[in-house]
Motif scaffolding. Structure first.
Motif, PDB file in Angstrom:
ATOM      1  N   SER A 140      15.866  -7.086 -10.639  1.00  0.00           N
ATOM      2  CA  SER A 140      16.413  -8.164  -9.831  1.00  0.00           C
ATOM      3  C   SER A 140      17.373  -9.024 -10.646  1.00  0.00           C
ATOM      4  O   SER A 140      17.113  -9.358 -11.796  1.00  0.00           O
ATOM      5  N   TYR A 141      18.494  -9.368 -10.022  1.00  0.00           N
ATOM      6  CA  TYR A 141      19.424 -10.306 -10.650  1.00  0.00           C
ATOM      7  C   TYR A 141      19.484 -11.630  -9.887  1.00  0.00           C
ATOM      8  O   TYR A 141      20.176 -12.559 -10.317  1.00  0.00           O
ATOM      9  N   LYS A 142      18.790 -11.716  -8.768  1.00  0.00           N
ATOM     10  CA  LYS A 142      18.763 -12.955  -7.994  1.00  0.00           C
ATOM     11  C   LYS A 142      17.525 -13.790  -8.308  1.00  0.00           C
ATOM     12  O   LYS A 142      17.493 -14.986  -8.001  1.00  0.00           O
ATOM     13  N   GLU A 143      16.538 -13.164  -8.889  1.00  0.00           N
ATOM     14  CA  GLU A 143      15.299 -13.852  -9.249  1.00  0.00           C
ATOM     15  C   GLU A 143      14.881 -13.432 -10.652  1.00  0.00           C
ATOM     16  O   GLU A 143      15.333 -12.429 -11.182  1.00  0.00           O
ATOM     17  N   GLY A 144      13.990 -14.223 -11.244  1.00  0.00           N
ATOM     18  CA  GLY A 144      13.450 -13.857 -12.547  1.00  0.00           C
ATOM     19  C   GLY A 144      14.338 -14.271 -13.697  1.00  0.00           C
ATOM     20  O   GLY A 144      15.203 -15.135 -13.576  1.00  0.00           O
ATOM     21  N   VAL A 145      14.153 -13.604 -14.847  1.00  0.00           N
ATOM     22  CA  VAL A 145      14.777 -14.034 -16.100  1.00  0.00           C
ATOM     23  C   VAL A 145      16.287 -13.792 -16.130  1.00  0.00           C
ATOM     24  O   VAL A 145      16.990 -14.386 -16.941  1.00  0.00           O
ATOM     25  N   TYR A 146      16.800 -12.931 -15.262  1.00  0.00           N
ATOM     26  CA  TYR A 146      18.220 -12.588 -15.331  1.00  0.00           C
ATOM     27  C   TYR A 146      19.091 -13.377 -14.352  1.00  0.00           C
ATOM     28  O   TYR A 146      20.312 -13.221 -14.347  1.00  0.00           O
ATOM     29  N   LYS A 147      18.497 -14.206 -13.524  1.00  0.00           N
ATOM     30  CA  LYS A 147      19.268 -14.822 -12.447  1.00  0.00           C
ATOM     31  C   LYS A 147      20.375 -15.753 -12.947  1.00  0.00           C
ATOM     32  O   LYS A 147      21.358 -15.979 -12.238  1.00  0.00           O
ATOM     33  N   ASP A 148      20.230 -16.297 -14.166  1.00  0.00           N
ATOM     34  CA  ASP A 148      21.254 -17.204 -14.687  1.00  0.00           C
ATOM     35  C   ASP A 148      22.393 -16.464 -15.375  1.00  0.00           C
ATOM     36  O   ASP A 148      23.353 -17.100 -15.823  1.00  0.00           O
ATOM     37  N   TYR A 149      22.300 -15.154 -15.479  1.00  0.00           N
ATOM     38  CA  TYR A 149      23.299 -14.393 -16.227  1.00  0.00           C
ATOM     39  C   TYR A 149      24.162 -13.500 -15.332  1.00  0.00           C
ATOM     40  O   TYR A 149      25.029 -12.794 -15.827  1.00  0.00           O
ATOM     41  N   TYR A 150      23.897 -13.536 -14.036  1.00  0.00           N
ATOM     42  CA  TYR A 150      24.660 -12.701 -13.106  1.00  0.00           C
ATOM     43  C   TYR A 150      25.166 -13.571 -11.955  1.00  0.00           C
ATOM     44  O   TYR A 150      24.440 -14.421 -11.453  1.00  0.00           O
TER      45      TYR A 150
END
Length: 281
Positions: A140-150
Motif C-alpha cells: 500500500s502507498y496510501k496507508e502505512g509507512v510509505y504513504k508520505d513518500y508517494y
C-alpha cells in the motif's frame, strides 16, 4: 522490461480499455503500452509538448498566509527534480493517473530525484504497488509507512486524453501504412519486357537484365502476353492519403490538445494564429 514495438489496432485498444476499466480487477498495462505506441506519432507528441513544456519551465513563487514571498522555500524547489515533478503532473492530463515516488535523498538529506512508477505496476483503485504486473497483491502507498513518500496525481479511474484520441491516431497510422504500401507498389513505375521469342534462353537473359536495374517490380512476358495497371481507379491517391493525415488526423489532434489549429497549421492566417495563441495561453 524490454519495450516491444509492434503495430497496434482497434482491437488492441478495445481490449486495453476493457482491462483498465474492469471494476473487479483493473489493469492498465496494455493501455499504457498502447499509449507509448501512440506517442511515436510526432505531431501528437509535439502538441503535447506545447502544453507541457511552458508549464514545466514557467516561473513561480511561493507566498505565506499574508501574501509575502517565501524566498527560502522557493530555493528548496529550484532543483532538477522539481522540473520532473512539474512535467509528470502536467502529463497526467494526457496519460491518466500517475504515481510519483519521493524517497531517495542526497548527502544533504534533500530530495535527490523523483521516480515515476509505471502504470503497469500500481493499482490506484486499491492504492497498492505491484512488484510484477501480474501480481494480485502489493504494498500500500496510501496507508502505512510509505504513504508520505508517494504522491498520486489524478483520480483513481482517470485514463487521460490519449484515450479519447486513440481512434484518430489509429486511423492516421493505418492511412500512413496504406500510403507507404501504395508507394512501394506504384511509386516506382514497373518495367515490362515483351518479346516474340519463345525460347527460355532469351527469357532468362531478359530476366537477368531487368533484375540488374534493381527495380521493385518487373516482368518478362512472351508472345502476346500483357500486364495492365489500372490508372489508380480515377482518384488522386496522393491527396487521398495526405488529406487523411494532415487535414483530418493532425487537425483533430491539434484541436483537442491546443484548442485550435492556428499554432500547427502552416497556412494559418495572422488573425486565426493570434486567436490560437490566446487560447493556448
Amino acid at each position: 522490461q524490454a519495450e516491444v514495438a509492434k503495430a497496434r489496432e482497434m482491437n488492441d485498444w478495445k481490449r486495453a480499455l476493457m482491462a483498465a476499466t474492469d471494476p473487479e480487477r483493473p489493469r492498465r498495462g496494455e493501455l499504457w503500452r498502447f499509449y507509448v505506441n501512440m506517442l511515436y506519432d510526432n505531431h501528437l507528441s509535439s502538441t503535447i509538448d506545447n502544453r507541457v513544456l511552458p508549464v514545466k519551465c514557467a516561473p513561480f513563487k511561493l507566498v505565506d498566509d499574508t501574501g509575502n514571498e517565501d524566498a527560502a522555500a522557493h530555493r528548496l524547489l529550484e532543483k532538477p527534480w522539481y522540473l520532473d515533478l512539474a512535467e509528470s503532473i502536467s502529463r497526467h492530463t494526457f496519460e491518466g493517473t500517475k504515481l510519483l515516488e519521493m524517497i531517495e535523498l542526497n548527502e544533504k538529506l534533500e530530495l535527490a530525484r523523483i521516480t515515476e512508477i509505471p502504470p503497469t505496476n500500481f493499482i490506484p483503485q486499491d492504492g497498492v504497488i505491484l512488484r510484477e504486473e501480474s501480481d494480485d497483491t502489493g504494498v500500500s502507498y496510501k496507508e502505512g509507512v510509505y504513504k508520505d513518500y508517494y504522491v498520486q496525481v489524478g483520480g483513481d479511474w482517470a485514463l487521460g486524453m490519449l484515450n479519447q484520441m486513440a481512434l484518430i491516431v489509429i486511423a492516421k497510422k493505418l492511412g500512413l501504412g496504406a500510403w507507404m504500401n501504395f508507394i512501394d507498389r506504384f511509386g516506382v513505375p514497373p518495367i515490362f519486357a515483351v518479346t516474340d521469342r519463345m525460347d527460355a534462353a532469351r527469357r532468362d537473359e531478359l530476366f537477368e537484365m531487368l533484375q540488374s536495374f534493381q527495380m521493385n517490380q518487373f516482368a518478362v512476358l512472351q508472345g502476346n502476353e500483357r500486364i495492365e495497371v489500372p490508372s489508380n481507379y480515377n482518384i488522386d491517391a496522393h491527396n487521398t492519403f495526405k488529406s487523411l493525415i494532415t487535414d483530418v488526423a493532425n487537425n483533430e489532434i491539434s484541436k483537442r490538445i491546443l484548442g485550435s489549429t492556428g499554432m500547427t497549421d502552416e497556412k494559418s492566417f495572422v488573425g486565426s494564429a493570434e486567436v490560437g495563441e490566446r487560447l493556448f495561453k
